[in-house]
Design an enzyme around this catalytic site. Structure first.
Site: not given
Length: 550
Positions: A353, A464
């Site tokens: 991430c 998301r």
């Protein structure tokens, strides 16, 4: 006579020559009554952002306590939602390179939980849920039943579909119809004529048990017989339910398995988004037997998620809802007020991430876990430390800061049970593909198309990160590969054994005792400088082999 450097001396050097040494027998009384400073820091002082800044797991250590028990006695039971407790605190992340049905099954068998990703069609996700729910049962109340007209070929196709080959045959091909035989894999495997009816090859010499037999009694009958299945029948010999020998063996091999108390089926969790069409997806998943739904969003504090939580709690009161992700108390408060049964904590801390780097939004994981879980505990809401877990030590730290469970992505992506195939890297190492759900690869994946009327074709990556309508996709994750870690059936027990030994070192016999010890200040912490972190790792060796378990 005292010696100095091996020679007889005229005097003995004292550690504190200006003080008279105290009687060693009084050390504990001195510590309790006169020693004013405790070692280390309490958790509030450690996680004071105004003083120490935002901390990650590597920035501190837990100080050792007093050992009075073996590591094997450490209890790891912990809640994952308000109503569901697991035997172990480990969860696998709803990522398309981490958790599908195989990972979900094995994580549940090992006492944890796997959350099935939603970067696929609703039908494919529901099929994965069904595979988890059918993998282990007590009494199978909805067995696959064949009719006398079913062919051998059709029976083989059912075996391929469901993964097992033992089917009861009844007069009408339905439950609560008269039982006339059983088909097993051995009966059909080498049968030369696929068009023959199953009645030509089925077994009729059956061992049955009457309706009303308890699960313990039925297991005893099954263990004494040499049959693979035990049909439960009523007084008219109508099939009521079924018991499987393979389930009996699973009970023996996986005593920690996460199962529902009434059905003995494995607990299954799956992720969905917060779009209107996700309500249709949820209906399909609920029909497949879903137990826990995880609302999957990088920033969970949104009107979309709050409305979805309220919708689910009203329409599916028996379904537990985990919300998130959140990293602040204010974010958590909105979701708790909406009715969540659990929270995921973390934003930008995952190994794949880059949200914190690209968006400049997020929070260091240790600070996030402590502050959110402390607040959520006041309302009885368990929290999941999601992201930043690289080793056993990070699991321990996440749990010590108040999380009831930890969620892992990259740590499990290289295991046999994760989706995808192994390949050899340019360095000659065996690896598997791994990607963040915010990566361009994930956001451009088209697997999430659905054939269900009214369900819009989309994908979990865009949803998301609220990127469905973007002309230009902005990556919040990367794609890469991770080293092979073997099977979770060996890797997860290593993680659990390491966790037990760590709690033994801290002097806490259970996760609940650990959380209580942190709250009352008995469990202490210490900040780590960069030099301390280097000292705590392997150093000073020309070469070494870091084998984690055997």
């Amino acid at each position: 006579m005292p010696l100095t450097n091996g020679d007889v001396g005229s005097s003995v050097l004292q550690i504190a020559p200006h003080d008279k040494a105290l009687d060693h027998k009084s050390a504990l009384d001195f510590l309790q009554n006169e020693y004013k400073h405790q070692d280390g820091l309490d958790v509030e002082t450690l996680l004071d952002s105004k003083t120490n800044g935002g901390l990650t797991y590597n920035d501190f250590l837990v100080l050792p306590g007093y050992i009075v028990f073996p590591a094997s006695e450490v209890a790891l039971e912990t809640p994952v939602t308000k109503r569901i407790t697991l035997k172990t605190p480990l969860l696998s992340s709803p990522m398309d390179t981490v958790t599908e049905h195989s990972m979900a099954i094995h994580m549940a068998l090992l006492g944890g939980l796997g959350v099935i990703h939603h970067n696929c069609s609703a039908e494919d996700q529901a099929e994965m849920v069904r595979k988890v729910k059918r993998f282990e049962n007590g009494f199978i109340l909805d067995p696959v039943v064949l009719s006398p007209n079913t062919t051998v070929s059709e029976a083989k196709q059912l075996k391929e579909k469901w993964g097992f080959g033992g089917f009861p045959v009844t007069e009408n091909g339905t439950l609560r119809s008269k039982l006339i035989g059983m088909i097993t894999t051995r009966d059909i495997q080498f049968h030369p004529t696929p068009a023959d009816p199953v009645t030509s090859v089925m077994s009729t010499d059956l061992v049955t048990a009457p309706s009303g037999t308890t699960l313990v009694e039925a297991n005893a009958v099954l263990s004494k017989s040499k049959k693979g299945k035990l049909p439960i029948v009523d007084a008219s010999h109508n099939l009521i339910s079924l018991l499987s020998r393979s389930d009996l063996m699973k009970n023996l091999h996986y005593p920690l398995a996460s199962k529902l108390p009434h059905s003995k089926q494995l607990i299954c969790a799956a992720a969905i988004g917060t779009r209107p069409e996700d309500k249709d997806r949820l209906q399909i998943l609920a029909d497949a037997g879903l137990d826990i739904v995880v609302l999957d969003s990088s920033q969970g504090n949104s009107i979309f998620q709050i409305e979805m939580i309220k919708y689910i709690k009203e329409k599916y009161p028996g379904l537990d809802v985990i919300g998130g992700n959140v990293v602040t108390v204010a974010q958590a408060a909105n979701l708790i007020a909406a009715g969540v049964d659990g929270l995921r904590i973390g934003m930008g801390s995952g190994s794949a991430c880059i949200t914190q780097e690209v968006m400049a939004v997020g929070r260091p994981q240790a600070a996030s876990v402590f502050h959110v879980s402390s607040f959520a505990a006041r309302f009885g809401v368990p929290c999941i430390a999601d992201g930043g877990i690289q080793n056993v030590g990070h699991i321990v730290k996440g749990l010590s800061l108040g999380a009831s469970t930890v969620m892992m992505g990259g740590l499990l992506a290289g295991t046999t049970e994760s989706p995808g195939n192994y390949f050899v890297s340019r360095e000659g190492q065996l690896v598997k593909s791994y990607r963040g759900m915010g990566s361009i690869d994930a956001m451009e994946d088209k697997k999430a198309g659905s054939s269900v009327k009214g369900v819009v074709k989309s994908d979990a990556g865009k949803a998301r990160y609220f990127s469905e309508g973007d002309r230009l996709l902005v990556a919040q994750g990367v794609s890469g590969s991770v080293l092979d870690r073997g099977s979770v059936t060996k890797f997860v027990p290593y993680l659990l054994a390491g966790l037990q030994h760590s709690l033994q070192d801290i002097g806490m016999k259970s996760l609940s005792a650990l959380r209580e010890g942190v709250r009352n200040g008995d469990v202490r912490f210490e900040l780590r400088t960069v030099s301390a972190q280097a000292e705590g790792n392997v150093h000073g060796l020309h070469s070494f082999d870091k084998k984690l378990y055997s």
